[in-house]
Design an enzyme around this catalytic site. Structure first.
Site, PDB file in Angstrom:
ATOM      1  N   ASP A  10      -2.507  -9.993   7.461  1.00 53.27           N
ATOM      2  CA  ASP A  10      -1.745  -8.776   7.118  1.00 53.27           C
ATOM      3  C   ASP A  10      -0.605  -9.189   6.190  1.00 53.27           C
ATOM      4  OD1 ASP A  10      -0.879  -6.045   7.225  1.00 53.27           O
ATOM      5  OD2 ASP A  10       0.686  -6.618   8.630  1.00 53.27           O
ATOM      6  N   SER A  11       0.058  -8.190   5.620  1.00 53.21           N
ATOM      7  CA  SER A  11       1.208  -8.494   4.770  1.00 53.21           C
ATOM      8  C   SER A  11       2.420  -8.936   5.593  1.00 53.21           C
ATOM      9  CB  SER A  11       1.567  -7.259   3.937  1.00 53.21           C
ATOM     10  OG  SER A  11       1.849  -6.178   4.801  1.00 53.21           O
ATOM     11  N   TYR A  42       2.927  -4.518   0.691  1.00 53.93           N
ATOM     12  CA  TYR A  42       1.771  -4.331  -0.193  1.00 53.93           C
ATOM     13  C   TYR A  42       1.638  -2.855  -0.599  1.00 53.93           C
ATOM     14  CZ  TYR A  42      -0.437  -8.915   0.743  1.00 53.93           C
ATOM     15  OH  TYR A  42      -0.760 -10.246   0.816  1.00 53.93           O
ATOM     16  N   CYS A  73      -4.946  -5.129   7.770  1.00 51.15           N
ATOM     17  CA  CYS A  73      -4.021  -4.447   6.865  1.00 51.15           C
ATOM     18  C   CYS A  73      -4.806  -3.309   6.229  1.00 51.15           C
ATOM     19  CB  CYS A  73      -3.528  -5.436   5.810  1.00 51.15           C
ATOM     20  SG  CYS A  73      -2.544  -4.684   4.502  1.00 51.15           S
ATOM     21  N   ASN A  74      -4.350  -2.092   6.449  1.00 53.35           N
ATOM     22  CA  ASN A  74      -5.059  -0.942   5.874  1.00 53.35           C
ATOM     23  C   ASN A  74      -4.988  -0.936   4.358  1.00 53.35           C
ATOM     24  OD1 ASN A  74      -5.764   1.338   8.101  1.00 53.35           O
ATOM     25  ND2 ASN A  74      -4.072   0.048   8.744  1.00 53.35           N
ATOM     26  N   GLU A 150       9.465  -3.817  10.132  1.00 55.75           N
ATOM     27  CA  GLU A 150       9.740  -5.231   9.815  1.00 55.75           C
ATOM     28  C   GLU A 150      11.168  -5.615  10.214  1.00 55.75           C
ATOM     29  OE1 GLU A 150       7.957  -7.885   8.242  1.00 55.75           O
ATOM     30  OE2 GLU A 150       6.127  -6.722   8.587  1.00 55.75           O
ATOM     31  N   CYS A 183      -1.955   2.386   9.179  1.00 57.38           N
ATOM     32  CA  CYS A 183      -1.210   1.189   8.782  1.00 57.38           C
ATOM     33  C   CYS A 183      -1.008   0.393  10.059  1.00 57.38           C
ATOM     34  CB  CYS A 183       0.141   1.566   8.169  1.00 57.38           C
ATOM     35  SG  CYS A 183       1.214   0.142   7.863  1.00 57.38           S
ATOM     36  N   THR A 184      -1.284  -0.914  10.009  1.00 55.55           N
ATOM     37  CA  THR A 184      -1.227  -1.699  11.244  1.00 55.55           C
ATOM     38  C   THR A 184       0.205  -1.930  11.739  1.00 55.55           C
ATOM     39  OG1 THR A 184      -1.435  -3.695   9.909  1.00 55.55           O
ATOM     40  CG2 THR A 184      -3.438  -2.862  10.973  1.00 55.55           C
ATOM     41  N   HIS A 185       1.185  -1.576  10.930  1.00 53.72           N
ATOM     42  CA  HIS A 185       2.567  -1.628  11.435  1.00 53.72           C
ATOM     43  C   HIS A 185       2.862  -0.467  12.392  1.00 53.72           C
ATOM     44  CE1 HIS A 185       3.198  -4.532   8.230  1.00 53.72           C
ATOM     45  NE2 HIS A 185       4.433  -4.746   8.651  1.00 53.72           N
TER      46      HIS A 185
HETATM   47  N1  DGL Z   1       0.349  -3.300   7.549  1.00 56.23           N
HETATM   48  C1  DGL Z   1      -0.144  -2.935   6.266  1.00 56.23           C
HETATM   49  C2  DGL Z   1      -1.150  -1.806   6.357  1.00 56.23           C
HETATM   50  O1  DGL Z   1      -1.834  -1.714   7.361  1.00 56.23           O
HETATM   51  C3  DGL Z   1       0.758  -2.677   5.123  1.00 56.23           C
HETATM   52  C4  DGL Z   1       2.154  -2.901   5.101  1.00 56.23           C
HETATM   53  C5  DGL Z   1       2.661  -3.110   3.701  1.00 56.23           C
HETATM   54  O2  DGL Z   1       2.972  -2.128   2.996  1.00 56.23           O
HETATM   55  O3  DGL Z   1       2.736  -4.279   3.313  1.00 56.23           O
HETATM   56  O4  DGL Z   1      -1.301  -1.033   5.439  1.00 56.23           O
END
Ligand code: DGL
Length: 267
Positions: A10-11, A42, A73-74, A150, A183-185
């Site tokens: 992931d990012s 990302y 990471c989506n 984050e 989004c995995t966050h």
């Molecule tokens: N966790 C990431 C996702 O699932 C993206 C976070 C980012 O913007 O870097 O999209």
């Protein structure tokens, strides 16, 4: 022992939500987690840049022994899946299909709301995948959420206020039965998302991307590797701020992090 080594990418911290679900599901596996925290987010970058970053991470994980890759990471799953699959010789699983499948199983033929990064929303990967399942998706970009997560601001009045704005805008356009965390966050703030939805009069169910993805990966791994016992093990790399990664990571993972190794993937 299950001999599989699974690379998870992931990012930043977000993919730890998938790893947290995977660890108890695949006993005996070894996981290598890579958070590309130096180049995060990302979600505000171009397709070309996202694909370049994601391919570098995928190659690193393959070179370090991964025999299966999880793009946790989506944004990378939406914008760089083809490039990643062409760059490595191992099976690659993204996060979008499992989440849409889970929504379809629970709410067939319904309106759904997808919360995601700007890049994921602009790709319309969710809208298109939902359409193949007969789901009508309204996609909402929530660019402020990744920096808040984050920062570790998961139970914070500012995060709640930001969610009130995003969700009331989205709910003025549709009345979803399910809210997909694209989004995995976002699973880290799922309870706050559910609470704000209720406050705004919506009874939509929040579909957790991490759980759905982990179940899909466990099924894929079970087909190629015999079941095993014993705890899964993992190691962790980040491309920036390893101390912060270790500190917040253990909070997000619900268990102590191993030593986080600093990795330089270039600019
Ligand atoms: N966790 C990431 C996702 O699932 C993206 C976070 C980012 O913007 O870097 O999209």
């Amino acid at each position: 022992m299950c001999a599989t080594t699974i690379g998870v990418f992931d990012s930043g911290f977000g993919g730890l939500t998938v790893l947290r679900e995977l660890l108890p599901l695949i006993p005996g596996a070894h996981f290598i987690y890579l958070g590309d925290s130096a180049r995060l987010p990302y979600g505000s970058k171009s397709q070309t840049t996202i694909a370049r970053y994601a391919v570098e991470s995928a190659r690193f994980l393959e070179a370090h022994g991964a025999d299966h890759l999880v793009i946790a990471c989506n944004t990378a799953s939406a914008l760089a899946m083809r490039e990643i699959q062409e760059a490595v010789a191992i099976p690659v699983t993204g996060v979008i299909d499992p989440v849409v499948d889970a929504a379809y199983q629970r709410h067939p033929n319904s309106d759904v709301l997808v919360l995601a990064t700007t890049a994921t929303v602009q790709s319309h990967a969710y809208r298109d995948q939902c359409a193949t399942h007969g789901l009508r998706a309204n996609e909402k970009a929530c660019p402020l959420l990744v920096p808040l997560v984050e920062e570790g601001w998961v139970d914070n009045p500012i995060t709640r206020d930001v969610l009130r704005v995003y969700l009331s805008e989205a709910l003025s356009e549709s009345s979803p039965e399910a809210v997909l965390l694209g989004c995995t966050h976002y699973p880290l703030i799922a309870p706050v998302i559910q609470a704000v939805l209720q406050e705004l009069g919506s009874s939509a169910e929040v579909i957790d991307s991490a759980r759905a993805t982990a179940i899909a990966i466990e099924r894929a791994i079970r087909l190629s590797h015999p079941a095993s016992s014993g705890p899964a093990t993992f190691q962790c790399y980040a491309t920036d701020s390893v101390d912060k990664f270790a500190r917040l990571g253990s909070q997000f993972l619900g268990q102590p992090m191993p030593r986080v190794e600093l990795l330089d993937l270039g600019g």
